[in-house]
Scaffold this motif. Structure first.
Motif, short mmCIF file in Angstrom:
data_model
loop_
_atom_site.label_atom_id
_atom_site.label_comp_id
_atom_site.label_asym_id
_atom_site.label_seq_id
_atom_site.Cartn_x
_atom_site.Cartn_y
_atom_site.Cartn_z
N ARG A 133 -7.53 6.16 -8.88
CA ARG A 133 -7.70 7.84 -9.20
C ARG A 133 -6.39 8.46 -9.18
O ARG A 133 -6.05 9.13 -10.13
N GLY A 134 -5.61 7.93 -8.28
CA GLY A 134 -4.23 8.52 -8.15
C GLY A 134 -3.43 8.33 -9.57
O GLY A 134 -2.61 9.13 -9.87
N VAL A 135 -3.37 7.10 -9.96
CA VAL A 135 -2.40 6.89 -11.23
C VAL A 135 -2.95 7.50 -12.41
O VAL A 135 -2.05 7.43 -13.33
N GLN A 136 -4.07 7.99 -12.33
CA GLN A 136 -4.86 8.55 -13.69
C GLN A 136 -4.37 10.23 -13.56
O GLN A 136 -4.57 10.78 -14.70
N GLU A 137 -3.79 10.69 -12.43
CA GLU A 137 -3.79 12.00 -12.62
C GLU A 137 -2.37 12.23 -12.88
O GLU A 137 -2.08 13.08 -13.68
N TYR A 138 -1.32 11.53 -12.54
CA TYR A 138 0.18 11.97 -12.97
C TYR A 138 0.73 10.51 -13.09
O TYR A 138 0.54 9.51 -12.44
N LEU A 139 1.75 10.58 -13.93
CA LEU A 139 2.48 9.31 -14.15
C LEU A 139 3.67 9.43 -12.89
O LEU A 139 4.62 10.07 -12.88
N SER A 140 3.59 8.26 -12.08
CA SER A 140 4.43 7.94 -11.05
C SER A 140 4.66 6.42 -11.11
O SER A 140 3.74 5.66 -10.70
N VAL A 141 5.83 5.99 -11.29
CA VAL A 141 6.23 4.46 -11.11
C VAL A 141 6.24 4.12 -9.78
O VAL A 141 5.75 3.02 -9.67
N ARG A 142 6.53 4.89 -8.84
CA ARG A 142 6.39 4.50 -7.39
C ARG A 142 4.95 4.23 -6.96
O ARG A 142 4.58 3.52 -6.13
N LEU A 143 4.06 5.04 -7.41
CA LEU A 143 2.69 4.81 -7.08
C LEU A 143 2.06 3.75 -7.85
O LEU A 143 1.47 3.05 -7.23
N TRP A 144 2.58 3.24 -8.96
CA TRP A 144 2.30 2.22 -9.56
C TRP A 144 2.71 1.10 -8.96
O TRP A 144 1.97 -0.10 -8.84
N ARG A 145 4.02 1.00 -8.30
CA ARG A 145 4.51 -0.16 -7.61
C ARG A 145 3.59 -0.41 -6.43
O ARG A 145 3.32 -1.25 -5.95
N ASP A 146 3.31 0.77 -5.78
CA ASP A 146 2.45 0.73 -4.50
C ASP A 146 1.10 0.00 -4.70
O ASP A 146 0.62 -0.69 -3.94
N TYR A 147 0.60 0.33 -5.80
CA TYR A 147 -0.78 -0.32 -6.35
C TYR A 147 -0.55 -1.67 -6.42
O TYR A 147 -1.57 -2.32 -6.08
N LEU A 148 0.54 -2.01 -7.39
CA LEU A 148 0.50 -3.52 -7.54
C LEU A 148 0.83 -4.15 -6.37
O LEU A 148 0.22 -5.50 -6.30
N ASP A 149 1.59 -3.72 -5.43
CA ASP A 149 1.90 -4.56 -4.39
C ASP A 149 0.71 -4.59 -3.47
O ASP A 149 0.76 -5.67 -2.61
N PHE A 150 -0.11 -3.49 -3.43
CA PHE A 150 -1.45 -3.61 -2.58
C PHE A 150 -2.40 -4.69 -3.13
O PHE A 150 -2.91 -5.40 -2.35
N VAL A 151 -2.70 -4.60 -4.33
CA VAL A 151 -3.68 -5.57 -5.00
C VAL A 151 -3.11 -7.18 -4.76
O VAL A 151 -3.55 -8.04 -4.46
N GLU A 152 -1.70 -7.25 -4.98
CA GLU A 152 -1.17 -8.68 -4.75
C GLU A 152 -1.32 -8.94 -3.45
O GLU A 152 -1.47 -10.32 -3.16
N GLU A 153 -1.10 -8.12 -2.20
CA GLU A 153 -1.09 -8.58 -0.92
C GLU A 153 -2.47 -8.55 -0.43
O GLU A 153 -2.96 -9.40 0.32
N HIS A 154 -3.57 -7.72 -0.75
CA HIS A 154 -4.71 -7.86 -0.04
C HIS A 154 -6.09 -8.31 -1.06
O HIS A 154 -6.93 -8.52 -0.60
N ASP A 155 -5.97 -8.55 -2.27
CA ASP A 155 -6.79 -9.20 -3.05
C ASP A 155 -6.84 -10.62 -2.87
O ASP A 155 -5.64 -11.26 -3.26
#
Length: 848
Positions: A133-155
């Motif tokens: 939901r967050g990455v679809q509202e505004y473009l934020s490279v840092r939010l995308w990095r947090d998202y990628l790190d979260f999936v890589e670590e917790h999935d």
């Protein structure tokens, strides 16, 4: 995890959100559970007083949000207070409630996701949805990095490098590259993360030569893709690529800048470098931290215009996303962004996403909602998608009632166009009914007419229900029956459908109504024209019979209004002239001069009083002299007036009294015009019996005003129709004379008749004269009865001629009054001495 950096929050959004409170954990990183030690220590530091104040603040904000759920600032403060107090469930509900009305800034999404990770690390699916939901509202490279790190670590599937996990992670990276890989300043961070992930996979498959070769090719492709994109710090990426190729054994000359780099990659790199250099000036302007939002907006617009000229839609889209992320409430940016998507990209998913975010950020811009509805229809969205958008638009606060009308009309247009898809006409009818109920109390007549005309037309054409269309117009007449256009549209509909009888009935209903401007005359003429084109001779005769009296009535009313305006203007002009004359020295004496200075032929000494005579005797003499002068002057004026005006009786000349029963009043006459000019002006209609051109009593020049008598009312009506026609180059005003306005003049003219009823004695006569007629009642052009001119005054006003000081002392020796015959002889003798042209016959007429 580190606390979200302040730079991730757009400047405008950060300003709107206010200062970010410190998390309740005390370390500035994440909130702790309510029963944690850190929370307890904070509570001890704050004391019970602090907790009580926070609780009161929370309750106040809850009440405010219940009353005003669209108050953005209250939502922000409420979330901050709950985050500080550690009330997790309320905090989660508050964030959901705010996101229902408003998009959250990237910083808010980072705080939310980090709070949820610290509290519920096992809830991977829920947190992943928050990131989506967050990455679809505004473009934020840092939010995308947090998202990628979260999936890589917790999935688990990703961390275990299973084939599904690898596919999922690579797809997520590709999405991130599409969203922000073209970000000139921050895009390289996403490319770098992607390469690092693939390099980590390379170490895992190092034992499998086939898989290793595939993985090497993936990494090489990422390097080459990145080097073809104009990004910041491209030289370091090129150096890293050369080093990596050297590790793979492909470098021959490490000292060469481009050794080991394929020619295709080198060409793409040089082109990307040129593109970056062309954009560097814009990026430098945007990186100015001291620039205001207005300056940033202008820089973004210049930058966007440059990118649009380059013709790369993907780069334009990313730049728009950067702009709206930093300036989310700029309607100009959203309008330009959505317009570009409608014209160039035309990707349904992207269009719906952007319009959804645009209307959530700028809810007050009705044009965005209109474009949203049209865009959904353009991409063939279903009624289930269109209806909620329309209903949300009506719940917004627009500055003008016309904007709501535009929303309703857009909705009706869409329904009309989709009637072929099987929609029920009842949807259109219900939309019109809702619009009328919602707008009629605030909408202007013009807009209401537009809405109802459209409604009636659709009822007749699509609904095929003429009775319903008539019902629309009848309801409109109840509210706006005094508006000519409503009747005209209603009649036009009946004529168009061939219902001539119904159209004639409408003309009969409205021809006698009063409409604004010339509307009353227009509807009468329209009825005559209608009967010429559609009616029989009897219908035409009936229309003429009804319309002509109405037109005459309207013409008379208009003339009366114009006369009132002219009289009002003339009154103002006269008042101004009088006031200006008061400031100038008058040519006429302001004080009563001695009779000897007024006239050369002084009266006999017997008629002059000695200086030592009493005040009563002097007063009697003054009245006698005034009567003599008044009588002489009045007689002279009457005779002159009788010689000037034809067909005017001597009685009228004497009294200046006119009944004005068949008279018109003319104003704005050229000052050089005379009676003959006026007679020629009415020569085409005839019937003129008398002309009275008003002149100044001193200069005898025309005052631009006149009364004209006519023989009958028919000629009078024709004369009134010449109103505003030109006489000697000036438009004159012509109107029926109003006798009531001349009341004072008639009272003044009948003064000679009233004199015969005054008492005969000297003192009582003087009192009667002063009581019956004050100075204010005497017309300005009539001389006051003062001084020596008493030869024509009645016996009741003056003392007998021949009265002397000696006679006054002896009551017994007073001279008897002269007879009428003696008085006439004396009067005629004196008049002959004054003016040789006067004839005794004229004076006899006056004295009779």
């Amino acid at each position: 995890m580190a606390t979200p950096m302040e730079e991730d929050l757009p400047e405008s959004s950060a300003a709107a959100a206010g200062p970010t409170p410190a998390p309740p954990g005390g370390n500035g990183e994440k909130p702790a559970p309510a029963d944690s030690d850190s929370d307890s220590s904070d509570s001890d530091d704050g004391g019970d007083g602090g907790d009580a104040a926070d609780e009161l603040r929370i309750q106040a904000l809850e009440s405010a949000l219940q009353e005003q759920p669209l108050d953005y600032e209250s939502h922000v403060q409420y979330i901050q207070c709950l985050r500080k107090s550690g009330k997790i469930e309320k905090l989660r509900a508050a964030r959901e409630e705010m996101n229902k009305y408003f998009p959250l800034t990237p910083k808010m999404w980072q705080e939310w996701t980090k709070d949820e990770i610290s509290l519920r690390p096992e809830s991977f699916d829920d947190i992943e949805k928050l990131y989506e939901r967050g990455v679809q509202e505004y473009l934020s490279v840092r939010l995308w990095r947090d998202y990628l790190d979260f999936v890589e670590e917790h999935d688990k599937s990703v961390s275990q490098c299973s084939p599904p996990g690898l596919t999922k992670m690579r797809n997520l990276f590709e999405r991130a590259i599409i969203a922000g890989g073209l970000h000139v300043t921050d895009g390289s961070k996403l490319w770098e993360a992607y390469r690092e992930y693939e390099m980590a996979i390379l170490t895992i498959v190092d034992d499998d030569d086939e898989e290793k070769a595939k993985q090497v090719q993936r990494i090489r492709a990422l390097f080459q893709r990145q080097l073809s994109v104009p990004l910041a710090d491209m030289e370091s990426v090129l150096v890293e690529y050369k080093s990596w190729e050297a590790e793979q054994g492909n470098a021959n000359d490490p000292s060469s800048n481009f050794d080991g780099v394929p020619s295709t990659v080198l060409s793409a790199y040089k082109k990307a470098t040129e593109m970056y250099n062309a954009r560097k000036q814009y990026e430098d302007q945007l990186s100015n931290a001291d620039a205001s939002d207005g300056d940033k907006l202008q820089e973004f617009l210049k930058y966007i215009k440059f990118e649009e000229s380059s013709g790369d839609p993907a780069r334009v889209q990313v730049l728009y996303e950067r702009a709206v992320s930093e300036l989310p409430v700029s309607s100009d940016l959203w309008m330009g962004y959505t317009s570009y998507l409608d014209k160039i990209l035309k990707v349904p998913a992207v269009i719906k996403s952007v319009y959804h975010r645009a209307t959530r950020n700028c809810t007050w811009v009705s044009e965005l909602w209109v474009r949203y509805l049209l865009s959904l229809e353009r991409i063939h969205a279903s009624e289930e998608e269109l209806r909620p958008v329309f209903e949300q638009a009506l719940q917004c606060s627009f500055p003008n009632i016309k904007e709501y009308l535009d929303i309703y009309l857009t909705r009706v247009d869409s329904l009309r166009r989709r009637m072929t898809d099987g929609l029920d006409f009842q949807l259109i009818r219900q939309t019109f009914m809702d619009a009328t109920e919602f707008l009629s109390s605030q909408m202007g007549t013009e807009d209401l007419l537009l809405l109802n005309a459209y409604w009636a037309k659709l009822e007749r054409t699509l609904g095929e229900n003429l009775a319903a269309a008539r019902g629309v117009w009848e309801n409109t007449l109840k509210k706006s029956g005094s508006v000519l256009e409503v009747w005209q549209h209603y009649i036009a509909m009946e004529i168009e459908t061939g219902n001539i009888h119904e159209a004639r009935s409408l003309y009969k209903r409205c021809y006698s109504k009063r409409f604004a401007g010339s509307g009353s005359e227009d509807i009468c003429h329209a009825w005559i024209r209608f009967e010429r084109e559609h009616g029989t001779l009897d219908d035409y005769d009936l229309a003429v019979k009804k319309v002509n009296p109405r037109l005459k009535e309207l013409m008379m009313f208009k003339s009366q209004q114009e006369v009132k305006v002219d009289n009002h203007a003339f009154s103002k002009e006269t008042t101004a002239n009088d006031s200006s004359q008061k400031r100038k020295p008058s040519k006429m004496p302001t004080k009563q001069q001695p009779p000897a200075k007024k006239r050369k032929d002084n009266p006999p000494k017997s008629a002059v009083q000695s200086d030592d005579q009493g005040s009563k005797e002097q007063s009697s003499t003054d009245h006698a002299k005034a009567g003599e002068f008044s009588g002489e002057k009045n007689m002279e004026m009457n005779l002159v007036e009788g010689s000037r005006t034809e067909n005017t009786s001597s009685k009228e000349s004497k009294s200046n009294f006119y009944s004005d029963k068949c008279t018109i009043y003319m104003s704005n006459i050229d000052l050089t015009a005379n009676e003959e000019h006026i007679r020629r002006f009415f020569s085409d209609i005839g019937g003129v019996t008398a002309i009275r051109l008003l002149r100044d009593r001193f200069t005898k020049k025309s005052r631009g005003l006149a009364y004209v008598d006519f023989s009958d009312n028919e000629h009078l009506e024709a004369a009134i129709r010449k109103n505003k026609h030109k006489l000697l180059g000036k438009k004159v005003s012509v109107a029926r004379s109003d006798p009531s306005k001349g009341k004072k003049s008639r009272e003044a003219g009948s003064f000679s008749k009233d004199q015969d009823r005054l008492p005969a004695s000297g003192d009582s006569g003087e009192k009667a004269v002063s009581a019956s007629r004050s100075d204010k009642d005497i017309p300005k052009d009539e001389p006051k009865i003062t001084g020596k001119n008493t030869f024509a005054a009645p016996r009741s006003v003056i003392k007998p001629l021949g009265w002397t000081k000696k006679d006054d002392k002896s009551d017994d020796g007073a001279e008897e009054l002269k007879s009428n015959e003696e008085f006439r002889n004396l009067l005629l003798k004196k008049c002959v001495d004054l003016h040789a042209v006067f004839k005794p016959r004229d004076f006899l007429i006056v004295l009779s």
